[in-house]
Write an enzyme that holds these catalytic residues in place. Structure first.
Site, PDB file in Angstrom:
ATOM      1  N   HIS A 142      58.801  10.297 -47.631  1.00  8.54           N
ATOM      2  CA  HIS A 142      58.648   8.719 -47.739  1.00  8.54           C
ATOM      3  C   HIS A 142      57.900   8.214 -46.763  1.00  8.54           C
ATOM      4  CE1 HIS A 142      61.636   8.635 -50.996  1.00  8.54           C
ATOM      5  NE2 HIS A 142      62.549   9.712 -50.069  1.00  8.54           N
TER       6      HIS A 142
ATOM      7  N   SER B  54      30.254   5.802 -33.750  1.00  9.63           N
ATOM      8  CA  SER B  54      29.877   4.562 -34.549  1.00  9.63           C
ATOM      9  C   SER B  54      28.467   4.114 -34.063  1.00  9.63           C
ATOM     10  CB  SER B  54      30.523   3.496 -34.534  1.00  9.63           C
ATOM     11  OG  SER B  54      30.230   2.098 -34.701  1.00  9.63           O
TER      12      SER B  54
ATOM     13  N   LYS C 257      34.142   4.449 -30.471  1.00  7.75           N
ATOM     14  CA  LYS C 257      34.494   5.207 -31.749  1.00  7.75           C
ATOM     15  C   LYS C 257      34.234   6.741 -31.703  1.00  7.75           C
ATOM     16  CE  LYS C 257      35.713   3.890 -35.110  1.00  7.75           C
ATOM     17  NZ  LYS C 257      37.114   3.536 -36.058  1.00  7.75           N
TER      18      LYS C 257
ATOM     19  N   GLU D 139      37.416  13.218 -43.377  1.00  7.30           N
ATOM     20  CA  GLU D 139      37.119  12.200 -44.256  1.00  7.30           C
ATOM     21  C   GLU D 139      36.427  12.568 -45.584  1.00  7.30           C
ATOM     22  OE1 GLU D 139      36.396   8.257 -42.074  1.00  7.30           O
ATOM     23  OE2 GLU D 139      36.417   9.657 -40.567  1.00  7.30           O
TER      24      GLU D 139
END
Ligand code: ARG
Length: 475
Positions: free
Chosen positions: A155, A276, A282, A289
């Site tokens: 969970h 970024s 970043k 991803e």
């Protein structure tokens, strides 16, 4: 001249020709098409449909074409529709009129089915290598940092501590199943459709089995209608590929969370991160991803392929040409995803301290503590209740781990139980010390001592077995 142009008066409308041609996609099959043609030529010679001399001329031409394809020296003519007619035309330009005998007893329908099986067989070989490559990267990391402890979750909540090696080896299991599924698909697809002709079977006494053997097939298809229209193998391989991408996507998802500073379990190497354009701070795990993102396309390709064939009557229908673009792209996606994930895992830096701190949050050793009471004769349900009370008490007192509870807390919890064995234990000397040991991370890990469990000795055995299978560390 179009190879099928005999009955046609008008040439094709440009819109129709553009719409129907497939050379941009099926040029990918060129080497397999040539291999199939060479085997077919030998079969025609065996059936005395070609003289030895003609067969030799054709084979020499095909070999020279193969060299040019490998060298990237072939220019495909879009007007010739597909790879089959491009190659036949190029061959005829090289060998002259005898080129016109190549297509004896063959249709593009059994030809493309053969090419696609050969192509898929080759790609499965590459995918198997790439799967092994990622398995090796996972096993290497398990060996390097596998004794780090992290909070296993259910969970998404802290559940029980597990060894990092155990976690990584779970993915090795998935990848092994992926290899198995591809191997199964390979075994089923490895039969030759050549000789099925357009749909009814070739009109000559071709020795299909000899031609199949020449191409490394284990046998021949048994029904010509099925042979030219069967794309089950594409579905099977896409299904295995989609599931493998789902496995990679799950691993990628873990990496994205683990590399978030809030977790701080891992640092992704600069070489596998991007920045970024606007935010100078970043550092993003983009390859992970994109693996997660590209899994969507492969899942879609599987759905697309099933939908493509569900309405097709026997036998070959032109719809089948649409089997290739997403199939080719999907296997490329899987192969490159495996490569990038292997690199990412090879260069991943583990923060054992952060993992360990997190493993100690959320009273993750509670189950091990309850098990310790059970080993002393307390029924599990009573032990669960007692430890639940200890967790509640610790939380109320701001005590972060069960191992940090004072003697008195253990004594009171046992004494307050309605189980007589527990009440008796409450007064045993040294009990709190023993229970505290069971409630450490190490105590908890050690107690999961079953095959497939996270006890260090079990994980060491699993790691040794994986290394053995992968041939790591064997001279
Ligand atoms: N380009 C076709 C395909 O990929 C080759 C077979 C075409 N056969 C035909 N009868 N038009 O399926």
């Amino acid at each position: 001249m179009r190879l099928w142009g005999g009955r046609f008066g008008d040439g094709p409308d440009a819109r129709m020709a553009d719409f129907t041609r497939s050379i941009e996609v099926d040029a990918e099959l060129a080497l397999d098409d040539i291999a199939g043609s060479i085997a077919h030529v030998r079969g025609l010679a065996r059936a005395a449909l070609l003289t030895d001399e003609e067969a030799e001329q054709l084979e020499i031409g095909l070999v020279s074409l193969r060299e040019d394809v490998v060298a990237g020296a072939v220019v495909w003519d879009p007007a010739l529709e597909d790879v089959h007619m491009n190659l036949e035309t190029l061959l005829t330009e090289r060998v002259g009129a005898v080129g016109g005998k190549l297509h004896t007893g063959r249709s593009r329908n059994d030809q493309v089915a053969t090419d696609l099986r050969l192509w898929t067989r080759r790609r499965i070989g590459h995918l198997d290598e790439a799967l092994l490559g990622l398995e090796r990267a996972l096993v290497d990391l398990a060996e390097r940092d596998g004794d780090a402890v992290l909070p296993g979750t259910t969970h998404i909540q802290p559940a029980q501590p597990v060894l990092l090696a155990h976690h990584l080896l779970a993915y090795v299991e998935m990848l092994e199943r992926d290899r198995g599924r591809l191997a199964d698909a390979r075994a089923r697809l490895n039969v030759s459709p050549l000789g099925a002709g357009a749909l009814a079977g070739a009109g000559y006494p071709l020795d299909r089995e000899a031609t199949a053997a020449e191409l490394g097939f284990a046998g021949v298809t048994a029904n010509s209608l099925d042979a030219v229209s069967d794309r089950d193998f594409v579905v099977e391989v896409l299904s295995a590929a989609a599931l493998a991408m789902v496995h990679l996507s799950r691993l990628a998802e873990e990496i994205t969370w683990w590399s978030n500073p809030r977790f701080g379990f891992v640092r992704v190497a600069d070489a596998f991160s991007t920045g970024s354009s606007m935010m100078p701070n970043k550092k993003n795990p983009d390859p992970a991803e994109l693996v997660r993102g590209r899994s969507a396309g492969v899942i879609g390709a599987l759905a697309g392929m099933l939908t493509l064939i569900k309405g097709l009557p026997l036998a070959y229908q032109r719809d089948l040409q649409e089997d290739k673009p997403a199939f080719f792209a999907s296997l490329r996606t899987l192969e490159t995803s495996l490569g990038v994930m292997a690199g990412l895992m090879e260069t991943l830096v583990i923060d054992r301290g952060r993992m360990r701190t997190a493993a100690d949050e959320g009273y993750t050793t509670a189950t091990a503590l309850a098990d310790a009471l059970v080993r002393r004769g307390v029924p599990f349900r009573a032990a669960h209740h007692i430890v639940g009370g200890l967790v509640g008490g610790a939380e109320a007192e701001g005590i972060r781990t069960l191992a940090a509870l004072p003697d008195e807390a253990f004594r009171a919890a046992l004494d307050g139980s309605d189980d007589p064995t527990a009440r008796q234990l409450a007064h045993e000397r040294g009990l709190a010390t023993a229970l505290r040991a069971s409630a450490t991370l190490e105590g908890s890990l050690a107690s999961a001592d079953v095959i497939g469990g996270t006890a260090p000795a079990r994980v060491a055995a699993a790691l040794a077995a994986a290394k053995d299978r992968l041939g790591i560390g064997i001279e």
